[in-house]
Scaffold this motif. Structure first.
Motif, PDB file in Angstrom:
ATOM      1  N   THR A  11       0.823  -1.208   0.000  1.00 58.85           N
ATOM      2  CA  THR A  11       0.000   0.000   0.000  1.00 58.85           C
ATOM      3  C   THR A  11       0.862   1.266   0.000  1.00 58.85           C
ATOM      4  OG1 THR A  11      -1.509  -1.284   1.392  1.00 58.85           O
ATOM      5  CG2 THR A  11      -1.989   1.042   1.157  1.00 58.85           C
ATOM      6  N   GLY A  12       1.785   1.345   0.957  1.00 57.89           N
ATOM      7  CA  GLY A  12       2.596   2.558   1.095  1.00 57.89           C
ATOM      8  C   GLY A  12       3.558   2.746  -0.076  1.00 57.89           C
ATOM      9  N   ASP A  35      10.499  -5.116  -4.385  1.00 55.46           N
ATOM     10  CA  ASP A  35       9.642  -5.997  -3.570  1.00 55.46           C
ATOM     11  C   ASP A  35       9.960  -7.440  -3.944  1.00 55.46           C
ATOM     12  OD1 ASP A  35       6.631  -5.352  -2.010  1.00 55.46           O
ATOM     13  OD2 ASP A  35       7.232  -7.423  -2.425  1.00 55.46           O
ATOM     14  N   LYS A  36       9.821  -8.325  -2.961  1.00 55.57           N
ATOM     15  CA  LYS A  36      10.129  -9.740  -3.228  1.00 55.57           C
ATOM     16  C   LYS A  36       8.983 -10.432  -3.976  1.00 55.57           C
ATOM     17  CE  LYS A  36       8.621 -10.844   1.409  1.00 55.57           C
ATOM     18  NZ  LYS A  36       8.998 -11.121   2.754  1.00 55.57           N
ATOM     19  N   GLN A  43      -5.686  -6.543   1.637  1.00 57.21           N
ATOM     20  CA  GLN A  43      -5.745  -7.146   2.979  1.00 57.21           C
ATOM     21  C   GLN A  43      -7.073  -6.917   3.717  1.00 57.21           C
ATOM     22  OE1 GLN A  43      -1.903  -6.901   5.209  1.00 57.21           O
ATOM     23  NE2 GLN A  43      -1.054  -6.064   3.327  1.00 57.21           N
ATOM     24  N   ILE A  81      14.986  -7.987  -0.125  1.00 55.63           N
ATOM     25  CA  ILE A  81      15.889  -6.977   0.441  1.00 55.63           C
ATOM     26  C   ILE A  81      16.611  -7.624   1.617  1.00 55.63           C
ATOM     27  CG2 ILE A  81      15.987  -4.724   1.594  1.00 55.63           C
ATOM     28  CD1 ILE A  81      13.144  -4.451  -0.139  1.00 55.63           C
ATOM     29  N   LEU A 107       7.979  -1.497   4.224  1.00 55.85           N
ATOM     30  CA  LEU A 107       8.095  -2.960   4.165  1.00 55.85           C
ATOM     31  C   LEU A 107       7.013  -3.702   4.959  1.00 55.85           C
ATOM     32  CD1 LEU A 107      11.997  -3.322   4.282  1.00 55.85           C
ATOM     33  CD2 LEU A 107      10.489  -3.838   2.365  1.00 55.85           C
ATOM     34  N   GLY A 290       3.700   3.421   6.793  1.00 55.34           N
ATOM     35  CA  GLY A 290       2.950   2.163   6.825  1.00 55.34           C
ATOM     36  C   GLY A 290       3.237   1.339   8.066  1.00 55.34           C
ATOM     37  N   ASP A 291       2.963   0.038   7.948  1.00 60.56           N
ATOM     38  CA  ASP A 291       2.994  -0.855   9.112  1.00 60.56           C
ATOM     39  C   ASP A 291       4.382  -1.032   9.716  1.00 60.56           C
ATOM     40  OD1 ASP A 291       0.342  -1.190   8.518  1.00 60.56           O
ATOM     41  OD2 ASP A 291       0.530  -3.242   7.781  1.00 60.56           O
ATOM     42  N   ALA A 300      -2.597   0.648   9.613  1.00 62.64           N
ATOM     43  CA  ALA A 300      -3.742   0.569   8.694  1.00 62.64           C
ATOM     44  C   ALA A 300      -3.393   1.237   7.375  1.00 62.64           C
ATOM     45  CB  ALA A 300      -4.962   1.252   9.313  1.00 62.64           C
ATOM     46  N   GLY A 301      -4.086   0.798   6.316  1.00 62.53           N
ATOM     47  CA  GLY A 301      -3.862   1.394   4.999  1.00 62.53           C
ATOM     48  C   GLY A 301      -4.175   2.882   5.016  1.00 62.53           C
ATOM     49  N   SER A 302      -5.209   3.260   5.785  1.00 60.37           N
ATOM     50  CA  SER A 302      -5.564   4.686   5.848  1.00 60.37           C
ATOM     51  C   SER A 302      -4.405   5.481   6.428  1.00 60.37           C
ATOM     52  CB  SER A 302      -6.823   4.881   6.701  1.00 60.37           C
ATOM     53  OG  SER A 302      -6.590   4.452   8.027  1.00 60.37           O
ATOM     54  N   LYS A 380     -17.599   0.621   3.375  1.00 66.53           N
ATOM     55  CA  LYS A 380     -16.626  -0.472   3.558  1.00 66.53           C
ATOM     56  C   LYS A 380     -16.503  -1.287   2.261  1.00 66.53           C
ATOM     57  CE  LYS A 380     -14.240  -3.506   6.157  1.00 66.53           C
ATOM     58  NZ  LYS A 380     -13.163  -3.203   7.082  1.00 66.53           N
TER      59      LYS A 380
HETATM   60  C1  LIG Z   1      -7.172  -8.758   8.235  1.00 72.12           C
HETATM   61  C2  LIG Z   1      -6.761  -7.375   7.862  1.00 72.12           C
HETATM   62  C3  LIG Z   1      -7.722  -6.404   7.664  1.00 72.12           C
HETATM   63  C4  LIG Z   1      -7.350  -5.101   7.347  1.00 72.12           C
HETATM   64  N1  LIG Z   1      -8.340  -4.157   7.163  1.00 72.12           N
HETATM   65  C5  LIG Z   1      -7.997  -2.866   6.909  1.00 72.12           C
HETATM   66  C6  LIG Z   1      -9.007  -1.874   6.730  1.00 72.12           C
HETATM   67  O1  LIG Z   1     -10.209  -2.168   6.751  1.00 72.12           O
HETATM   68  N2  LIG Z   1      -8.600  -0.599   6.523  1.00 72.12           N
HETATM   69  C7  LIG Z   1      -7.286  -0.255   6.482  1.00 72.12           C
HETATM   70  O2  LIG Z   1      -6.979   0.943   6.302  1.00 72.12           O
HETATM   71  N3  LIG Z   1      -6.305  -1.175   6.645  1.00 72.12           N
HETATM   72  C8  LIG Z   1      -6.629  -2.471   6.845  1.00 72.12           C
HETATM   73  N4  LIG Z   1      -5.647  -3.423   6.997  1.00 72.12           N
HETATM   74  C9  LIG Z   1      -4.234  -3.002   7.091  1.00 72.12           C
HETATM   75  C10 LIG Z   1      -3.605  -2.656   5.754  1.00 72.12           C
HETATM   76  O3  LIG Z   1      -3.765  -3.706   4.833  1.00 72.12           O
HETATM   77  C11 LIG Z   1      -2.118  -2.384   5.986  1.00 72.12           C
HETATM   78  O4  LIG Z   1      -1.999  -1.452   7.048  1.00 72.12           O
HETATM   79  C12 LIG Z   1      -1.449  -1.790   4.775  1.00 72.12           C
HETATM   80  O5  LIG Z   1      -1.487  -2.695   3.706  1.00 72.12           O
HETATM   81  C13 LIG Z   1       0.018  -1.437   5.118  1.00 72.12           C
HETATM   82  O6  LIG Z   1       0.713  -1.041   3.976  1.00 72.12           O
HETATM   83  P1  LIG Z   1       2.318  -1.187   3.965  1.00 72.12           P
HETATM   84  O7  LIG Z   1       2.760  -0.584   2.673  1.00 72.12           O
HETATM   85  O8  LIG Z   1       2.893  -0.676   5.211  1.00 72.12           O
HETATM   86  O9  LIG Z   1       2.588  -2.754   3.970  1.00 72.12           O
HETATM   87  P2  LIG Z   1       2.154  -3.853   2.912  1.00 72.12           P
HETATM   88  O10 LIG Z   1       1.032  -3.372   2.063  1.00 72.12           O
HETATM   89  O11 LIG Z   1       1.957  -5.097   3.693  1.00 72.12           O
HETATM   90  O12 LIG Z   1       3.441  -3.985   1.968  1.00 72.12           O
HETATM   91  C14 LIG Z   1       4.716  -4.399   2.418  1.00 72.12           C
HETATM   92  C15 LIG Z   1       5.477  -4.925   1.209  1.00 72.12           C
HETATM   93  O13 LIG Z   1       6.853  -5.139   1.585  1.00 72.12           O
HETATM   94  C16 LIG Z   1       7.312  -6.324   0.971  1.00 72.12           C
HETATM   95  N5  LIG Z   1       8.461  -6.835   1.737  1.00 72.12           N
HETATM   96  C17 LIG Z   1       8.534  -7.047   3.080  1.00 72.12           C
HETATM   97  N6  LIG Z   1       9.775  -7.484   3.427  1.00 72.12           N
HETATM   98  C18 LIG Z   1      10.489  -7.543   2.268  1.00 72.12           C
HETATM   99  C19 LIG Z   1      11.838  -7.910   1.979  1.00 72.12           C
HETATM  100  N7  LIG Z   1      12.710  -8.274   2.927  1.00 72.12           N
HETATM  101  N8  LIG Z   1      12.241  -7.870   0.680  1.00 72.12           N
HETATM  102  C20 LIG Z   1      11.386  -7.472  -0.300  1.00 72.12           C
HETATM  103  N9  LIG Z   1      10.110  -7.105  -0.086  1.00 72.12           N
HETATM  104  C21 LIG Z   1       9.657  -7.146   1.188  1.00 72.12           C
HETATM  105  C22 LIG Z   1       6.111  -7.257   0.985  1.00 72.12           C
HETATM  106  O14 LIG Z   1       6.228  -8.259  -0.017  1.00 72.12           O
HETATM  107  C23 LIG Z   1       4.957  -6.288   0.724  1.00 72.12           C
HETATM  108  O15 LIG Z   1       4.612  -6.203  -0.645  1.00 72.12           O
HETATM  109  C24 LIG Z   1      -5.983  -4.749   7.246  1.00 72.12           C
HETATM  110  C25 LIG Z   1      -4.994  -5.739   7.408  1.00 72.12           C
HETATM  111  C26 LIG Z   1      -5.379  -7.044   7.708  1.00 72.12           C
HETATM  112  C27 LIG Z   1      -4.305  -8.093   7.890  1.00 72.12           C
END
Ligand SMILES: Cc1cc2nc3c(=O)[nH]c(=O)nc-3n(C[C@H](O)[C@H](O)[C@H](O)COP(=O)(O)OP(=O)(O)OC[C@H]3O[C@@H](n4cnc5c(N)ncnc54)[C@H](O)[C@@H]3O)c2cc1C
Length: 423
Positions: A11-12, A35-36, A43, A81, A107, A290-291, A300-302, A380
C-alpha cells in the motif's frame, strides 16, 4: 542522475511511487521500487474471505499484479531486500545492490506464528489464522465443515495490523453462523491481551457492548503463552486457561527482520521513526511509512495514506535542504464491519480518540462515526474499488483531499469528547 529507492510495493510503496514520480523531474531523478513479490493482496478483504461474505470467495478481485500500480517512469525490481547499508546509502538485495540518494521504507509487517509454542502444530486441524490469503482460504474450508462448538478468536499480543479487524471478525462470525442456521450451537469468544476490545476508551465501551449484545463473550487480559491443540486448550502468561473446539488465532505481528539487522529497527522489526516528520531516526536520508514504523498509531492502509502526504513533502524538503515539517498527527480511520449489512466508522489521531459524530461533513455525513449504519457498510464495500483505482495510483489529490485530509478534521465531532481521557 540521482536515485530514489522505495522498499516495498504494498500500500505505502505504490502510493509513494506514484506521488514521487509526479513530484520529481524524470531527467534528474531515477525511481526504483523493490519488492520480493509481484502479488499485491487487498488485505481488508481477509475479514470477509473466511465467511465467503459479500462476494469475497477467492482470490478474484482481491489479488492483483503489483506492477499494475507502478507508474511508467518508475523501475520495479523483484528481489528480497537483505540489508540496508545506510552509512553507504546502499541496499543489498538478492538481485545485487542498489545505491540511493533518498530511501523510502514501506516494508509492512507480518505474522510470526512460530513465536507461540503449539500454534503451528495445531494449524489446519483445529487451529487457524486469517491474516494471510492462504490462511484465510484454509479457514474458509474448515468453516464449511464446522457445525458447532466453542469458536475462539484469540489475539496473541499487540500491536497488530488493523486493530479493529478482530472486532469485525467476531461480528462476522456471529453473522455467518446465524445465516448458516447454527448460531445456537456455537459459543463465540474473543480473547485479547488488552484490558478491553480497543485501545481508546469511548470506542472500547461501544464495541465491547456491541459484542456482548451479540452474545460474544469478551475475555480481556489474556496474553497467549501456549496452544495445546490435542486438548483444545490455550493458556496465558497470567496463568489462565480457555477451552476451544476451533481456535482462530492472530499470531504475533512483527516488522521485517531486515530493519533490525540493518540497525534501523526497535528489536521487533519496526523502524525507529520520528512520529511527526516520519524520518528514520537511526539513519540519514530515510523516510518511513505504513505498518513497519514504530509510531504510536494504528497499522492501517488509511494511516499509510495519510503518512504518504507527509513523507512526500518531507522528501522534497530534504532534497531542497529545508527543515522538515512536523506534519503527521497520527491520523487513522477505519470502517468496522459488524454484520447484517451494517458497519461502524472511527476517525482519530495521536491525541484525540474516536468519538460519535459524522464524516466528512458535520450533520450530513454521509458516514456516521461510532454508529452502526448501512451507509458505513456501503463505504466499507466501496473501499476495495477505491483502493485499486484511486488510492494506490495516488488519484486522491484536489477535491478528494477535502474528504480525506492528511490531518484529522474535528468537523462533525464533539471537541469535549475528543479530548476526554480514560476514566
Ligand atoms: C485482516 C486485515 C484487515 C485489514 N483491514 C484494513 C481496513 O479495513 N482498513 C485499512 O486501512 N487497513 C486495513 N488493513 C491493514 C492494511 O492492509 C495495511 O496497514 C497496509 O497494507 C500497510 O501497507 P504497507 O505498505 O505498510 O505494507 P504492505 O502493504 O503489507 O506492503 C509491504 C510490502 O513489503 C514487501 N516486503 C517485506 N519485506 C520484504 C523484503 N525483505 N524484501 C522485499 N520485499 C519485502 C512485501 O512483499 C509487501 O509487498 C488490514 C490488514 C489485515 C491483515
Amino acid at each position: 542522475m540521482k536515485r530514489l529507492v522505495i522498499l516495498g510495493a504494498g500500500t505505502g510503496g505504490c502510493m509513494m511511487a506514484n506521488k514521487m514520480r509526479n513530484k520529481l523531474s524524470a531527467s534528474e531523478w531515477e525511481i526504483t521500487v523493490i519488492d520480493k513479490s509481484r502479488n499485491h493482496y487487498y488485505q481488508p478483504g481477509l475479514i470477509f474471505l473466511p465467511f465467503q461474505l459479500y462476494g469475497y470467495t477467492g482470490e478474484e478481485g482481491n489479488v492483483r499484479d503489483t506492477t499494475d500500480f507502478i507508474p511508467s517512469g518508475v523501475g520495479f525490481l523483484e528481489a528480497e531486500i537483505q540489508r540496508i547499508d545506510h552509512e553507504n546509502h546502499r541496499v543489498e538485495t538478492s538481485a545485487g545492490s542498489q545505491e540511493y540518494d533518498r530511501l523510502v521504507v514501506a516494508l509492512g509487517c507480518h505474522i510470526s506464528p512460530d513465536e507461540i509454542p503449539g500454534l503451528t502444530e495445531g494449524y489446519g486441524k483445529n487451529v487457524f489464522y486469517f491474516y494471510t490469503y492462504p490462511s484465510a482460504l484454509d479457514l474458509q474450508r474448515a468453516l464449511d465443515d464446522f457445525d458447532g462448538g466453542r469458536f475462539v478468536l484469540d489475539i496473541a499480543e499487540t500491536p497488530i495490523k488493523c486493530p479493529v479487524a478482530p472486532i469485525e471478525f467476531a461480528c462476522l462470525a456471529n453473522y455467518y453462523f446465524t445465516l448458516k442456521g447454527i448460531r445456537d450451537r456455537v459459543e463465540i469468544a474473543m480473547i485479547t491481551p488488552m484490558e478491553s476490545v480497543f485501545t481508546k476508551p469511548i470506542c472500547s465501551t461501544i464495541m465491547g457492548d456491541l459484542l456482548r449484545e451479540r452474545g460474544i463473550e469478551v475475555i480481556p487480559n489474556f496474553s497467549l503463552a501456549e496452544v495445546d491443540s490435542d486438548k483444545g486448550k490455550i493458556s496465558s502468561y497470567e496463568g489462565n486457561e480457555e477451552r476451544f473446539d476451533m481456535l482462530v488465532a492472530i499470531p504475533p505481528n512483527v516488522g521485517p527482520e531486515v530493519l533490525d539487522n540493518s540497525g534501523l529497527g526497535d528489536g521487533n522489526g519496526y523502524c525507529v521513526t520520528h512520529p511527526k516528520t516520519l524520518a528514520a531516526t537511526r539513519g540519514e536520508d530515510i523516510f518511513v511509512l505504513g505498518d513497519c514504523t514504530n509510531v504510536a498509531t494504528s497499522k492501517a492502509g488509511s494511516v499509510a495514506h495519510f503518512e504518504a502526504g507527509i513523507v512526500a513533502e518531507n522528501l522534497m524538503r530534504s532534497i531542497r535542504g529545508e527543515e522538515l515539517i512536523n506534519g503527521f498527527d497520527g491520523h487513522s480511520n477505519c470502517f468496522i464491519e459488524t454484520g447484517f449489512n451494517k458497519a461502524h466508522l472511527i476517525d482519530f489521531n495521536y491525541t484525540q480518540q474516536p468519538v460519535p459524530g459524522t464524516l466528512p461533513l458535520p450533520v450530513v455525513g454521509p458516514f456516521s462515526l461510532l454508529k452502526e449504519t448501512h451507509m458505513n457498510h456501503l463505504g466499507k464495500l466501496m473501499f476495495r474499488w477505491y483502493y485499486w483505482n484511486l488510492l494506490l495510483h495516488d488519484r486522491l489529490s484536489g477535491p478528494m483531499e477535502l474528504f480525506l485530509p492528511t490531518r484529522m478534521s474535528t468537523l462533525g465531532k464533539d471537541p469535549a469528547l475528543l479530548n476526554r481521557k480514560a476514566a
